[in-house]
Design an enzyme around this catalytic site. Structure first.
Site, mmCIF file in Angstrom:
data_model
loop_
_atom_site.group_PDB
_atom_site.id
_atom_site.type_symbol
_atom_site.label_atom_id
_atom_site.label_comp_id
_atom_site.label_asym_id
_atom_site.label_seq_id
_atom_site.Cartn_x
_atom_site.Cartn_y
_atom_site.Cartn_z
ATOM 1 N N CYS A 169 -2.032 1.158 -4.469
ATOM 2 C CA CYS A 169 -0.428 2.029 -4.898
ATOM 3 C C CYS A 169 -0.059 2.569 -5.960
ATOM 4 O O CYS A 169 0.694 2.809 -5.940
ATOM 5 C CB CYS A 169 0.359 0.924 -4.267
ATOM 6 S SG CYS A 169 0.996 -1.080 -5.409
ATOM 7 N N CYS A 203 3.635 -0.453 -8.024
ATOM 8 C CA CYS A 203 4.000 -1.936 -7.756
ATOM 9 C C CYS A 203 4.585 -2.398 -9.004
ATOM 10 O O CYS A 203 4.537 -2.328 -10.271
ATOM 11 C CB CYS A 203 2.801 -2.649 -7.418
ATOM 12 S SG CYS A 203 3.683 -4.603 -6.726
ATOM 13 N N CYS A 251 0.895 -1.408 0.080
ATOM 14 C CA CYS A 251 -0.266 -0.115 -0.124
ATOM 15 C C CYS A 251 0.736 1.603 -0.124
ATOM 16 O O CYS A 251 1.504 0.963 0.117
ATOM 17 C CB CYS A 251 -1.275 -0.139 1.423
ATOM 18 S SG CYS A 251 -0.293 0.030 2.966
#
Length: 140
Positions: free
Chosen positions: A85, A89, A11
């Site tokens: 997020c 990522c 996150c």
């Protein structure tokens, strides 16, 4: 290389949702699953309301610290679970990616964090059933 599955929770601040998810998975799976958590922009500390909410169910995450998301952590994980997020990522072929849309506990009191904690628990139990890691009970 380990035979046990590995899961990375990501996150933004690695201070609430991902820390609670990692705490649940460690609690329910023990050593049967390798657990990591990280944040795209890690905070200074784990959210105190998240720590308190997890303590209410007997899970201590008070010793955890937010960690920065690294390419190595993603590469070393079988399952990467993102929690808001966005595009931070990295994507690697052969990894399983899940995005859990969960309310952010940042700035909320423990009364507001409890339902988030409980939703995460349900998702972790479902994940464990899918992983079918040896020696893991999803009913404890």
């Amino acid at each position: 290389m380990s035979d046990r599955p590995s899961v990375l929770f990501v996150c933004v601040h690695n201070a609430g949702r991902s820390q609670m998810a990692a705490g649940w998975l460690r609690h329910l799976a023990g050593d049967a699953v390798e657990v990591r958590s990280a944040g795209s922009i890690p905070g200074d500390q784990v959210n105190p309301a998240a720590v308190a909410a997890m303590a209410e169910v007997g899970i201590d995450i008070s010793d955890q610290r937010p960690k920065v998301l690294t390419t190595d952590a993603v590469e070393a994980s079988d399952v990467v679970i993102t929690m808001g997020c966005g595009d931070a990522c990295p994507i690697f072929p052969g990894k399983r990616y899940l995005d859990w849309a969960l309310e952010d506990p940042a700035g909320k009191g423990v009364d507001s964090v409890r339902p988030i904690r409980d939703e995460i628990e349900g998702r972790i139990r479902g994940l464990l059933a899918e992983l079918q890691a040896p020696g893991v009970s999803t009913t404890s």
